[in-house]
Design an enzyme around this catalytic site. Structure first.
Site, short mmCIF file in Angstrom:
data_model
loop_
_atom_site.label_atom_id
_atom_site.label_comp_id
_atom_site.label_asym_id
_atom_site.label_seq_id
_atom_site.Cartn_x
_atom_site.Cartn_y
_atom_site.Cartn_z
N ASP A 1 2.20 -3.88 -1.84
CA ASP A 1 1.00 -4.07 -1.04
C ASP A 1 1.16 -5.25 -0.08
O ASP A 1 1.57 -6.34 -0.48
CB ASP A 1 -0.20 -4.32 -1.99
CG ASP A 1 -1.54 -4.09 -1.31
OD1 ASP A 1 -1.71 -4.51 -0.14
OD2 ASP A 1 -2.42 -3.48 -1.94
N THR B 1 -6.14 -1.57 2.21
CA THR B 1 -5.33 -1.01 1.13
C THR B 1 -5.66 0.44 0.79
O THR B 1 -4.77 1.30 0.77
CB THR B 1 -5.49 -1.88 -0.13
OG1 THR B 1 -4.98 -3.18 0.20
CG2 THR B 1 -4.72 -1.30 -1.31
N ASP C 1 0.60 -8.91 -1.20
CA ASP C 1 -0.72 -8.96 -0.56
C ASP C 1 -1.54 -10.15 -1.05
O ASP C 1 -2.15 -10.87 -0.26
CB ASP C 1 -1.47 -7.65 -0.85
CG ASP C 1 -2.85 -7.61 -0.21
OD1 ASP C 1 -2.92 -7.47 1.03
OD2 ASP C 1 -3.84 -7.75 -0.93
N HIS D 1 -3.06 -13.22 1.26
CA HIS D 1 -4.47 -13.59 1.39
C HIS D 1 -4.68 -15.07 1.05
O HIS D 1 -5.34 -15.80 1.78
CB HIS D 1 -5.35 -12.77 0.43
CG HIS D 1 -5.59 -11.37 0.90
ND1 HIS D 1 -6.35 -11.09 2.00
CD2 HIS D 1 -5.20 -10.18 0.39
CE1 HIS D 1 -6.40 -9.77 2.17
NE2 HIS D 1 -5.70 -9.20 1.20
N ASP E 1 1.51 -0.81 2.80
CA ASP E 1 0.32 -0.19 3.40
C ASP E 1 -0.08 -0.83 4.72
O ASP E 1 -0.66 -0.18 5.58
CB ASP E 1 -0.85 -0.22 2.39
CG ASP E 1 -1.07 -1.59 1.75
OD1 ASP E 1 -0.23 -2.49 1.93
OD2 ASP E 1 -2.08 -1.74 1.05
N HIS E 2 0.22 -2.11 4.89
CA HIS E 2 -0.19 -2.86 6.08
C HIS E 2 0.50 -4.20 6.02
O HIS E 2 1.14 -4.53 5.00
CB HIS E 2 -1.71 -3.05 6.12
CG HIS E 2 -2.23 -3.61 4.83
ND1 HIS E 2 -2.02 -4.93 4.46
CD2 HIS E 2 -2.89 -3.04 3.79
CE1 HIS E 2 -2.53 -5.13 3.26
NE2 HIS E 2 -3.06 -4.00 2.81
N HIS F 1 -6.20 -8.60 6.64
CA HIS F 1 -5.74 -7.39 7.32
C HIS F 1 -6.91 -6.44 7.41
O HIS F 1 -7.95 -6.68 6.80
CB HIS F 1 -4.56 -6.77 6.55
CG HIS F 1 -4.88 -6.55 5.10
ND1 HIS F 1 -5.46 -5.39 4.66
CD2 HIS F 1 -4.75 -7.36 4.02
CE1 HIS F 1 -5.65 -5.50 3.35
NE2 HIS F 1 -5.24 -6.68 2.94
P1 AMP Z 1 -7.34 -5.32 -0.05
O1 AMP Z 1 -8.76 -5.77 -0.28
O2 AMP Z 1 -7.25 -4.26 0.99
O3 AMP Z 1 -6.45 -6.47 0.17
O4 AMP Z 1 -6.90 -4.62 -1.40
C1 AMP Z 1 -5.88 -5.11 -2.24
C2 AMP Z 1 -6.38 -5.16 -3.62
O5 AMP Z 1 -6.63 -3.84 -4.10
C3 AMP Z 1 -5.39 -5.76 -4.57
O6 AMP Z 1 -5.84 -7.02 -4.96
C4 AMP Z 1 -5.36 -4.82 -5.75
O7 AMP Z 1 -5.55 -5.53 -6.95
C5 AMP Z 1 -6.52 -3.89 -5.48
N1 AMP Z 1 -6.26 -2.54 -6.00
C6 AMP Z 1 -5.16 -1.81 -5.85
N2 AMP Z 1 -5.25 -0.62 -6.49
C7 AMP Z 1 -6.47 -0.62 -7.06
C8 AMP Z 1 -7.17 0.33 -7.85
N3 AMP Z 1 -6.61 1.50 -8.16
N4 AMP Z 1 -8.41 0.00 -8.25
C9 AMP Z 1 -8.97 -1.18 -7.91
N5 AMP Z 1 -8.35 -2.10 -7.16
C10 AMP Z 1 -7.11 -1.84 -6.75
ZN ZN Z 2 -3.07 -3.57 0.84
ZN ZN Z 3 -5.10 -7.26 1.01
#
Ligand code: AMP
Ligand code: ZN
Ligand code: ZN
Length: 435
Positions: A48, A84, A205, A209, A252-253, A359
């Site tokens: 990620d 994500t 990821d 952050h 993913d990004h 992101h």
């Molecule tokens: P973002 O907010 O786009 O940065 O999302 C990244 C976060 O998504 C990471 O901290 C992961 O822990 C969380 N994540 C990834 N897969 C899952 C899932 N299946 N269910 C809940 N959270 C998730």
């Molecule tokens: Zn991500």
């Molecule tokens: Zn993220």
């Protein structure tokens, strides 16, 4: 507090849950003909938030070696919004978020009056949100065995089908255990061995952050996940499988540097009684009260030099972000490096936990670009494409597995140059050979 469970127990819990759940369709019997026996297993790993240029910025000898001995896209171009869940689901469906329905990490659906977010576990596992057909459903439908470790969407029954093996997401699960568990499935006898394994890792990821893309912490996490690639290689070599397995490493990004002074606070421009704001971050979904759409649009248009706003149906065509009813009537998005907050109070609260990276921005921003590395018998050696769009990955996965793809937004022709001439020819004739 969630107690940390060993991964084997989690897997057991997932299987037990799956068995007890009457709606779970039984997995189709594995194909046992010569076609299936000949196909090498396919492994897809996601790191990620692995930005495309981390490969050069930080020590990544193992990933770079994979790329050198296989194929590589200088940049994997994500879809809007570069978050994500939308992007992981695009990678496995070949659909833009406007077509697969995961239009952000947080979203609402007026049709069933519900809210989806990463922390609402029942909704993340509810099939009604996940439209289109992920690769594990395509594989299971066509008689293959799919194992999915935590990929967004894998906790839901989609079109009545789940991967043969999956487990509920546990952000605390140890990465090395995840990897070893995935490898151990390859030790199963022919006919039980997965044809497809997907594995998700949540770093770098998290570090991006917390500390920003250009930080010691991100460097450390990138080095650590590069070590996971080495461990995966060693595990495959120990099983004599490294040269037989097609392996893809994706993200993913990317990640952009953010700063407390680069913020846009919507209450400075809007009457928040007249508009519901969902998922304010690098972009926001705006649901104006009845009759308030024009006024909301007018209030935000030109309000801040780093803020963009458009009606859903007037979103720039290149963002492919119009069609789905979960996309709000108005969409706002910030320039890279800027963050949107609803209120000053929210800004203060969220800035208590310092963040240095984010992101979700326009996929054209170089900071949002991701990685794609391929290695194995189906891939050419030492070959690089300048850019691959992430909607094209699903077609590539189907080609590698000899599956007939579901309708999607990707184009195999754009990624076929990554394949050996033999694999490309097989892919071109797959319609005749799909089981
Ligand atoms: P973002 O907010 O786009 O940065 O999302 C990244 C976060 O998504 C990471 O901290 C992961 O822990 C969380 N994540 C990834 N897969 C899952 C899932 N299946 N269910 C809940 N959270 C998730
Ligand atoms: Zn991500
Ligand atoms: Zn993220």
């Amino acid at each position: 507090m969630l107690r940390r469970l060993p991964i084997a127990l989690l897997l057991f819990a997932a299987l037990a849950f799956g068995c007890a759940h009457s709606g779970v369709a039984p997995a189709p019997a594995p194909v046992s003909g010569p076609e299936a026996a000949a196909a090498p297993p396919l492994i897809v790993v996601s790191f990620d938030g692995f930005r495309w240029d981390y490969l050069d910025l930080y020590p990544t000898p193992n990933l770079r070696r994979l790329a050198r001995e296989g194929v590589h896209a200088e940049r994997l171009l994500p879809s809007f919004p570069t978050k994500t869940f939308p992007n992981h689901y695009t990678l496995v469906t070949g659909l833009y978020p406007e077509h697969h329905g995961i239009v952000s990490n947080t979203m609402g659906d007026e049709r069933f009056q519900a809210l989806f977010s990463l922390s609402i576990r029942e909704e993340v596992g509810a099939g009604r949100w996940w439209e289109g057909e992920p690769i594990w459903v395509t594989a299971e439908r066509q008689g293959r065995i799919a194992t999915v470790f935590f990929w967004p969407g894998s906790e839901a029954e989609i079109q009545g089908i789940r991967p043969t093996f999956w487990m509920p997401y546990d952000p605390e699960a140890d990465d090395v255990e995840r990897l070893e568990q995935a490898l151990s499935w390859l030790d199963r006898p022919e006919g039980e061995r997965p044809d497809l394994i997907l594995i998700y890792f949540d770093e770098p990821d998290g570090a991006g952050h917390r500390s920003g893309p250009l930080s010691d912490e991100t460097r450390e996490q990138v080095v650590r996940v590069d070590g996971l690639a080495a461990r995966l290689r060693a595990g495959l070599e120990a099983r004599g499988l490294f040269d037989a397995v097609d392996l893809l490493v994706v993200s993913d990004h990317g990640m952009a540097e953010v700063a407390p002074e680069r913020t846009i606070v919507l209450e400075e421009y809007l009457d928040l009684d007249e508009v519901r704001v969902l998922d304010p971050s690098t972009m926001a979904l705006l649901w104006p009260a009845p009759g308030q759409l024009d006024a909301t649009l007018a209030a935000l248009s030109g309000a801040h030099p780093h803020l963009h706003v458009a009606r859903r149906e007037e979103m720039p065509e290149r963002l492919h972000y119009r069609a789905h009813p979960r996309i709000a009537p108005l969409v706002a998005w910030a320039d890279p490096g800027w963050l949107i907050y609803t209120t000053h109070a929210e800004r203060e609260r969220r800035q208590q936990s310092v963040t240095r990276g984010n992101h979700g921005y326009d996929p054209a921003a170089p900071e949002m670009h991701a990685i794609l590395i391929g290695h194995g018998p189906s891939f050419r050696r030492d070959f690089t494409l300048p850019a691959v769009e992430n909607v094209d990955l699903y077609e590539l996965l189907c080609a590698l597995l000899g599956l007939e793809p579901a309708p999607n937004d990707g184009d195999l022709a754009r990624v076929a140059p990554l394949l050996t001439p033999e694999a490309a020819a097989r892919a071109a004739s797959r319609g005749d050979r799909a089981p």
